[in-house]
Design a protein around this motif. Structure first.
Motif, PDB file in Angstrom:
ATOM      1  N   ASP A 134       0.798  -1.224   0.000  1.00  0.00           N
ATOM      2  CA  ASP A 134       0.000   0.000   0.000  1.00  0.00           C
ATOM      3  C   ASP A 134       0.830   1.273   0.000  1.00  0.00           C
ATOM      4  N   SER A 135       2.051   1.188   0.535  1.00  0.00           N
ATOM      5  CA  SER A 135       2.856   2.396   0.710  1.00  0.00           C
ATOM      6  C   SER A 135       4.332   2.030   0.859  1.00  0.00           C
ATOM      7  N   LYS A 136       5.154   3.044   0.897  1.00  0.00           N
ATOM      8  CA  LYS A 136       6.583   2.831   1.117  1.00  0.00           C
ATOM      9  C   LYS A 136       6.807   2.200   2.490  1.00  0.00           C
ATOM     10  N   ALA A 137       6.096   2.692   3.486  1.00  0.00           N
ATOM     11  CA  ALA A 137       6.235   2.146   4.843  1.00  0.00           C
ATOM     12  C   ALA A 137       5.848   0.669   4.870  1.00  0.00           C
ATOM     13  N   ASP A 138       4.790   0.316   4.171  1.00  0.00           N
ATOM     14  CA  ASP A 138       4.347  -1.075   4.088  1.00  0.00           C
ATOM     15  C   ASP A 138       5.412  -1.930   3.411  1.00  0.00           C
ATOM     16  N   ARG A 139       5.948  -1.448   2.307  1.00  0.00           N
ATOM     17  CA  ARG A 139       6.986  -2.165   1.552  1.00  0.00           C
ATOM     18  C   ARG A 139       8.225  -2.399   2.418  1.00  0.00           C
ATOM     19  N   LEU A 140       8.663  -1.367   3.124  1.00  0.00           N
ATOM     20  CA  LEU A 140       9.856  -1.483   3.968  1.00  0.00           C
ATOM     21  C   LEU A 140       9.600  -2.357   5.192  1.00  0.00           C
ATOM     22  N   ASN A 141       8.398  -2.317   5.730  1.00  0.00           N
ATOM     23  CA  ASN A 141       8.038  -3.178   6.853  1.00  0.00           C
ATOM     24  C   ASN A 141       8.125  -4.649   6.446  1.00  0.00           C
ATOM     25  N   ILE A 142       7.600  -4.974   5.278  1.00  0.00           N
ATOM     26  CA  ILE A 142       7.684  -6.352   4.774  1.00  0.00           C
ATOM     27  C   ILE A 142       9.141  -6.755   4.584  1.00  0.00           C
ATOM     28  N   PHE A 143       9.921  -5.864   3.992  1.00  0.00           N
ATOM     29  CA  PHE A 143      11.348  -6.132   3.785  1.00  0.00           C
ATOM     30  C   PHE A 143      12.028  -6.459   5.112  1.00  0.00           C
ATOM     31  N   ASN A 144      11.773  -5.662   6.141  1.00  0.00           N
ATOM     32  CA  ASN A 144      12.408  -5.876   7.444  1.00  0.00           C
ATOM     33  C   ASN A 144      11.968  -7.176   8.088  1.00  0.00           C
ATOM     34  N   GLN A 145      10.704  -7.528   7.962  1.00  0.00           N
ATOM     35  CA  GLN A 145      10.235  -8.803   8.505  1.00  0.00           C
ATOM     36  C   GLN A 145      10.893  -9.978   7.791  1.00  0.00           C
TER      37      GLN A 145
END
Length: 87
Positions: free
Chosen positions: A67-78
């Motif tokens: 949905d967003s950059k924050a969402d994309r980066l959160n998935i990456f970190n997980q």
């Protein structure tokens, strides 16, 4: 010709969009369990991409709707916290 200054800028990504990750894990890792833990009921697609020559590692191509950059980066970190390597 590419302007060197342009290389330092963040790319423009139009959200929401599907985002692809390359995930590398040890061959005996249950990748579906990892993905299910991260995404719960969120839809995702994945497929085996490659197996290392010695058979020690497997890589997968994962596609997820973000949905967003924050969402994309959160998935990456997980993913980074639960796998060997992520691109």
């Amino acid at each position: 010709m590419v302007n060197i200054c342009d290389l330092n800028k963040e790319p423009i990504i139009n959200y929401p969009t599907f985002w692809d990750y390359k995930v590398v894990v040890e061959a005996d890792t249950d990748i579906l369990e990892i993905f299910n833990n991260i995404f719960n009921e969120r839809e995702f697609k994945y497929k085996l991409s490659n197996t290392s020559k010695e058979g020690k590692y497997k890589s997968y191509l994962l596609s997820v709707y973000v949905d967003s950059k924050a969402d994309r980066l959160n998935i990456f970190n997980q993913l980074k916290n639960q796998t060997k390597f992520i691109l």
